[in-house]
Scaffold this active site. Structure first.
Site, PDB file in Angstrom:
ATOM      1  CG  HIS A   1       0.286   4.228   4.212  1.00  0.00           C
ATOM      2  ND1 HIS A   1       0.123   3.681   5.460  1.00  0.00           N
ATOM      3  CD2 HIS A   1      -0.540   3.541   3.401  1.00  0.00           C
ATOM      4  CE1 HIS A   1      -0.757   2.691   5.390  1.00  0.00           C
ATOM      5  NE2 HIS A   1      -1.177   2.588   4.152  1.00  0.00           N
TER       6      HIS A   1
ATOM      7  CB  ALA B   1      -0.935  -0.021   1.213  1.00  0.00           C
TER       8      ALA B   1
ATOM      9  CG  ASN C   1       1.552  -6.702   6.628  1.00  0.00           C
ATOM     10  OD1 ASN C   1       2.296  -7.635   6.883  1.00  0.00           O
ATOM     11  ND2 ASN C   1       0.276  -6.689   6.980  1.00  0.00           N
TER      12      ASN C   1
HETATM   13  N1  LIG Z   1       1.801  -5.418   2.212  1.00  0.00           N
HETATM   14  C1  LIG Z   1       0.833  -4.522   2.380  1.00  0.00           C
HETATM   15  O1  LIG Z   1       0.991  -3.316   2.123  1.00  0.00           O
HETATM   16  C2  LIG Z   1      -0.487  -4.978   2.851  1.00  0.00           C
HETATM   17  C3  LIG Z   1      -0.651  -6.260   3.345  1.00  0.00           C
HETATM   18  N2  LIG Z   1      -1.878  -6.676   3.771  1.00  0.00           N
HETATM   19  C4  LIG Z   1      -1.974  -8.022   4.329  1.00  0.00           C
HETATM   20  O2  LIG Z   1      -2.398  -8.921   3.314  1.00  0.00           O
HETATM   21  C5  LIG Z   1      -3.077 -10.035   3.917  1.00  0.00           C
HETATM   22  C6  LIG Z   1      -4.396 -10.300   3.192  1.00  0.00           C
HETATM   23  O3  LIG Z   1      -5.211  -9.154   3.283  1.00  0.00           O
HETATM   24  P1  LIG Z   1      -6.801  -9.232   3.049  1.00  0.00           P
HETATM   25  O4  LIG Z   1      -7.108 -10.115   1.908  1.00  0.00           O
HETATM   26  O5  LIG Z   1      -7.293  -7.853   3.041  1.00  0.00           O
HETATM   27  O6  LIG Z   1      -7.262  -9.965   4.391  1.00  0.00           O
HETATM   28  P2  LIG Z   1      -8.667 -10.701   4.680  1.00  0.00           P
HETATM   29  O7  LIG Z   1      -8.778 -10.768   6.159  1.00  0.00           O
HETATM   30  O8  LIG Z   1      -9.756 -10.075   3.901  1.00  0.00           O
HETATM   31  O9  LIG Z   1      -8.448 -12.173   4.083  1.00  0.00           O
HETATM   32  C7  LIG Z   1      -7.534 -13.098   4.615  1.00  0.00           C
HETATM   33  C8  LIG Z   1      -7.994 -14.482   4.199  1.00  0.00           C
HETATM   34  O10 LIG Z   1      -7.003 -15.443   4.568  1.00  0.00           O
HETATM   35  C9  LIG Z   1      -7.659 -16.517   5.256  1.00  0.00           C
HETATM   36  N3  LIG Z   1      -6.693 -17.125   6.177  1.00  0.00           N
HETATM   37  C10 LIG Z   1      -6.251 -16.660   7.363  1.00  0.00           C
HETATM   38  N4  LIG Z   1      -5.331 -17.494   7.892  1.00  0.00           N
HETATM   39  C11 LIG Z   1      -5.200 -18.508   7.004  1.00  0.00           C
HETATM   40  C12 LIG Z   1      -4.419 -19.682   6.982  1.00  0.00           C
HETATM   41  N5  LIG Z   1      -3.579 -19.989   7.983  1.00  0.00           N
HETATM   42  N6  LIG Z   1      -4.535 -20.512   5.926  1.00  0.00           N
HETATM   43  C13 LIG Z   1      -5.373 -20.229   4.924  1.00  0.00           C
HETATM   44  N7  LIG Z   1      -6.148 -19.125   4.869  1.00  0.00           N
HETATM   45  C14 LIG Z   1      -6.052 -18.282   5.914  1.00  0.00           C
HETATM   46  C15 LIG Z   1      -8.794 -15.854   5.973  1.00  0.00           C
HETATM   47  O11 LIG Z   1      -9.736 -16.802   6.388  1.00  0.00           O
HETATM   48  P3  LIG Z   1     -10.761 -16.462   7.615  1.00  0.00           P
HETATM   49  O12 LIG Z   1     -11.814 -15.614   6.988  1.00  0.00           O
HETATM   50  O13 LIG Z   1     -11.213 -17.796   8.047  1.00  0.00           O
HETATM   51  O14 LIG Z   1      -9.948 -15.728   8.659  1.00  0.00           O
HETATM   52  C16 LIG Z   1      -9.288 -14.918   4.863  1.00  0.00           C
HETATM   53  O15 LIG Z   1     -10.042 -15.619   3.894  1.00  0.00           O
HETATM   54  C17 LIG Z   1      -3.244  -9.655   5.398  1.00  0.00           C
HETATM   55  O16 LIG Z   1      -2.230 -10.250   6.182  1.00  0.00           O
HETATM   56  C18 LIG Z   1      -3.048  -8.152   5.395  1.00  0.00           C
HETATM   57  O17 LIG Z   1      -2.604  -7.670   6.646  1.00  0.00           O
HETATM   58  C19 LIG Z   1      -2.975  -5.882   3.656  1.00  0.00           C
HETATM   59  C20 LIG Z   1      -2.842  -4.609   3.178  1.00  0.00           C
HETATM   60  C21 LIG Z   1      -1.590  -4.041   2.800  1.00  0.00           C
HETATM   61  O1  LIG Z   2      -3.550  -1.448   3.339  1.00  0.00           O
HETATM   62  C1  LIG Z   2      -2.945  -0.592   3.997  1.00  0.00           C
HETATM   63  O2  LIG Z   2      -3.154   0.637   3.870  1.00  0.00           O
HETATM   64  C2  LIG Z   2      -1.865  -0.994   4.940  1.00  0.00           C
HETATM   65  C3  LIG Z   2      -2.065  -2.256   5.666  1.00  0.00           C
HETATM   66  O3  LIG Z   2      -3.148  -2.689   5.960  1.00  0.00           O
HETATM   67  C4  LIG Z   2      -0.858  -2.982   6.064  1.00  0.00           C
HETATM   68  O4  LIG Z   2       0.243  -2.497   5.796  1.00  0.00           O
HETATM   69  O5  LIG Z   2      -0.975  -4.065   6.669  1.00  0.00           O
END
Ligand SMILES: NC(=O)C1=CN([C@@H]2O[C@H](COP(=O)(O)OP(=O)(O)OC[C@H]3O[C@@H](n4cnc5c(N)ncnc54)[C@H](OP(=O)(O)O)[C@@H]3O)[C@@H](O)[C@H]2O)C=CC1
Ligand SMILES: O=C([O-])CC(=O)C(=O)O
Length: 260
Positions: free
Chosen positions: A212, A124, A182
């Protein structure tokens, strides 16, 4: 390119739509998916024609070339090593897992031995190219990020009034906010490391975007960058740009002329 997906939430569904239906990555398809909730897995499998794998072990026996993690920091900790050991490349959304230097080094070793790669999308934020160039020879003195989000996007945030929820290092921030910051870890991997990257997290009821603000200084000069992200429709925690950056990462992989 045959892809497999771990996580069927916000980013997972977006990738299934963009890759399998809208065909935004030429010659790529998500052939299999594993997510925690079986009902969700069935629904996604029907809608996007991807095979369900009840566990990661069976997903790794598929002929996917690359696995995309869109789940949690814990899922990366649990599955990254076996994905790379199976000979598949890995794209990580929950980059916070790589804040742990030991874990990072262990995955790097596995990549060397198995000729596999880990792709860490910019998520992000932006500005990573500046930090990487700045530290290539010159000195990078400071890097910080201020994240401002509506309270609905942050755990434990009050609904009535602005509040600084956290101020400290990226290393501590990701321990306390693994689903929200993250961005600070990808920033620290491009820059000065998680202990030396400053983080402030502000909950702001007036905020309509996930913003951010990145500041850096060094022998190159100064960087000041603000990203004002629209949230994803189904999960205000996650910015749309984070999902887009995964598509960009997949596209970069095959590009003959790379920018940046
Ligand atoms: N790098 C960056 O800038 C960013 C990173 N992220 C990260 O990306 C990831 C995904 O985001 P997002 O899609 O919005 O999150 P969501 O919460 O919408 O989706 C996560 C999914 O993963 C499933 N899940 C959780 N744990 C496991 C596991 N051990 N094995 C299999 N499936 C699993 C969840 O299931 P259930 O519904 O059962 O929990 C859910 O379906 C998050 O960790 C988030 O923090 C997000 C934004 C920015
Ligand atoms: O999506 C964003 O703005 C940031 C976020 O959640 C992350 O870094 O985990």
């Amino acid at each position: 390119m045959k892809l497999a997906l771990i996580g069927g939430g916000n980013i997972g569904r977006f990738l299934l739509q963009s890759i399998n239906i809208d065909c935004l990555i030429p010659n790529a398809k998500i052939i299999g998916l594993h997510t925690r909730c079986q009902e969700q897995a069935k629904e996604l499998s029907r809608e996007f024609e991807a095979e369900i794998f009840e566990d990661v072990e069976s997903l790794l026996k598929s002929d996917a070339d690359l696995v995309i993690e869109a789940a949690t920091v814990e899922a990366v900790e649990e599955y990254a090593a076996s994905i790379l050991l199976s000979g598949k490349d890995l794209v990580v959304s929950s980059v916070g897992a790589l804040a742990d230097r030991e874990f990072y080094k262990c995955l790097e070793e596995i990549c060397i031995l198995n000729n596999t790669k880990i792709h860490l999308p910019s998520g992000a934020i932006g500005g990573l190219d500046v930090l990487k160039a700045a530290k290539s020879i010159g000195e990078l003195d400071s890097v910080s990020i201020i994240t401002r989000k509506p309270p609905q996007a942050l755990p434990g945030a009050p609904l009535d009034g602005e509040k600084v929820l956290f101020e400290g290092s990226a290393a501590e921030a990701i321990r306390l906010f693994p689903k929200n910051i993250n961005v600070s870890i990808i920033l620290s991997l491009a820059g000065l490391g998680a202990e030396n990257t400053g983080v402030k997290i502000i909950s702001d009821p007036a905020a309509r975007k996930n913003s951010h603000t990145i500041e850096a200084a060094g022998s190159f000069g100064k960087l000041s960058l603000q990203v004002e992200n629209d949230p994803m429709p189904n999960n205000p925690k996650t910015s749309y740009l984070a999902a887009l950056s995964i598509l960009a990462s997949l596209k970069n992989r095959d590009e003959l002329i790379r920018v940046g």
